[in-house]
Design an enzyme around this catalytic site. Structure first.
Site, short mmCIF file in Angstrom:
data_model
loop_
_atom_site.label_atom_id
_atom_site.label_comp_id
_atom_site.label_asym_id
_atom_site.label_seq_id
_atom_site.Cartn_x
_atom_site.Cartn_y
_atom_site.Cartn_z
N SER A 1 38.34 28.67 12.43
CA SER A 1 38.47 29.54 11.26
C SER A 1 37.87 28.87 10.03
O SER A 1 37.89 27.63 9.91
CB SER A 1 39.96 29.78 11.04
OG SER A 1 40.19 30.38 9.79
N TYR B 1 49.17 26.78 10.16
CA TYR B 1 48.21 27.53 10.98
C TYR B 1 46.83 26.87 10.91
O TYR B 1 46.20 26.59 11.94
CB TYR B 1 48.11 28.99 10.53
CG TYR B 1 46.88 29.66 11.09
CD1 TYR B 1 46.81 30.02 12.42
CD2 TYR B 1 45.75 29.88 10.29
CE1 TYR B 1 45.67 30.59 12.96
CE2 TYR B 1 44.61 30.45 10.81
CZ TYR B 1 44.56 30.81 12.14
OH TYR B 1 43.42 31.36 12.67
N LYS C 1 44.16 24.75 13.78
CA LYS C 1 42.72 24.92 14.05
C LYS C 1 41.97 23.60 13.85
O LYS C 1 41.10 23.23 14.64
CB LYS C 1 42.13 26.00 13.13
CG LYS C 1 42.67 27.39 13.38
CD LYS C 1 42.24 27.92 14.73
CE LYS C 1 42.92 29.21 15.11
NZ LYS C 1 42.76 29.58 16.51
#
Ligand code: NAD
Ligand code: WQD
Length: 349
Positions: free
Chosen positions: A127, A151, A155
């Site tokens: 992302s 979050y 990644k």
């Protein structure tokens, strides 16, 4: 048996389902695993309707290594496209252990199952959030990385885990795809994003305002240093994004090791510009209020997509107006998302 199939984890989800369609349209043999925590089996039925092909689907959790090994044993998998993961930034700050366990432990177990099955090609859903608050706009892949929430850290960690694996074992190939802001829906009008509960993201929220499910959009801040004070993002049509995965798969065949690619359009739009573009698609003004900033938002995330264009021979092609039109086409025909099955009994839809 020649290994030729593609295993898609999270293939019932928003980006995964659109990618499975592109794969099937290009005659790839595809196997999907998903535990359906953030999706519905109805997505698989709709993929089958759109492509007129049967989808091989397993209700398998990536935390269940034994079940994954069984899938690898049953099918001649050549590469994995790994979408499965939890993705809500706000939720990740409340239940970080669940995010670390699901996304990171799940990925490690997947990589172990791949290794034990001698499958060493992977395309990973990363992302733009790994760029944090970037200094250079548009953002090249060489920008410093880090993350500002659990979050995003999943990644960032997973990118590093895959990179370390490729360094340690020279026969792995990985494309780390850093998505900017996916938007829009399939042109068929029967598949699109299906948020469960209140949408966190701008475009799904806005489209629920348009169908009357939400009163008005709350715009988080108009005091950013941009032309109208609202944040800039790079909105990419989900079908363009899906096609980027096929380009990455082709690239893996060149023994690339581990390489990062931005998948974005290179064009930034402010929140107010998105409201205007979507209002145009809907054909009327949509109500909004300006509130204060949302914690963790950064001013501008716009991709420099030159590396993907040069090395993957891939480029986003769908305009912002068409992206908005496709979202409205999907939302207006499916006001309750994938729960709706107009005109047929649930078992048939
Ligand atoms: P999504 O939630 O629609 O799809 C993810 C899928 O993974 C869901 O179908 C879910 O049921 C499944 N899943 C989750 N945990 C699982 C587990 N333990 N085992 C098996 N399946 C599991 O999300 P999406 O928008 O399609 O995103 C796909 C990937 O792309 C995610 O990894 C996400 O973090 C990443 N990503 C998304 C965006 C975005 O804005 N949508 C942006 C950048 C990156
Ligand atoms: C876009 C802009 C908001 C909702 C997130 C994740 C990122 C990636 C994509 C998964 C921002 C504004 C939003 C609303 C608003 N996801 N906004 N009102 O924050 O760029 O990225 O999704 O990987 O990791 O962080 O996307 O759609 O939430 O927000 O004003 O109700 O819209 O402040 O400026 P974001 P978004």
């Amino acid at each position: 048996m020649i290994a030729s199939s593609i295993l898609v984890t999270g293939g019932a989800g928003y980006i995964g389902s659109h990618t499975v369609i592109e794969l099937l349209n290009q005659d790839y043999s595809v196997v999907v695993i998903d535990n359906l925590t953030n999706s519905s089996y109805e997505a698989i039925r709709r993929i089958e309707k759109i492509t007129n092909k049967k989808v091989i689907f397993y209700d398998v959790d990536i935390l269940d290594k034994k079940a994954m090994l069984e899938v690898f044993k049953r099918h001649p998998i050549w590469a994995v496209i790994h979408f499965a993961g939890l993705k809500a930034v706000g939720e990740s700050t409340k239940i970080p252990l669940d995010y670390y366990h699901n996304n990171i432990t799940g990925t490690i177990l997947l990589l172990q199952a791949m290794k034990e099955s001698n499958v060493k090609n992977i395309v990973f859903s990363s992302s733009a959030t790994v760029y944090g608050d970037p200094k250079t706009i548009p953002i090249p892949e060489t920008s410093p990385t880090g993350a500002t929430n659990p979050y995003g850290r999943t990644k960032h960690f997973i990118e590093n885990i895959i990179r370390d694996l490729c360094t340690a074992e020279g026969d792995w190939n990985a494309a780390l795809l850093r998505y900017f802001n996916p938007a829009g829906a399939h042109p068929s009008g029967i598949l699109g994003e299906n948020p469960l509960g209140v949408p966190n993201n701008l475009m799904p929220f806005l489209s629920q305002v348009a169908i009357g499910k939400r009163d008005k959009l709350a715009i988080f801040g108009n005091d950013y240093p941009t032309k109208d004070g609202t944040c800039i993002r790079d909105y990419i049509h989900v079908v363009d994004l899906a096609k980027g995965h096929l380009a990455a798969l082709r690239k893996l065949k060149e023994d690339i090791g581990c390489v990062e690619y931005n998948l974005g359009t290179g064009k930034g739009s402010t929140v107010l510009e998105m409201v205007a573009a979507f209002s145009k698609a809907v054909g009327r003004d949509l109500p909004y209020v300006i509130l204060g900033r949302r914690a963790g938002d950064v001013t501008n995330l716009t991709a420099n997509p030159a590396k993907a264009e040069k090395e993957l021979n891939w480029k986003a092609e769908i305009s912002l107006d068409d992206t908005c039109a496709s979202l409205w086409n999907w939302q207006s025909k499916n006001p309750n998302g994938l729960e709706d099955c107009p005109g047929s009994a649930p078992a048939e839809c």
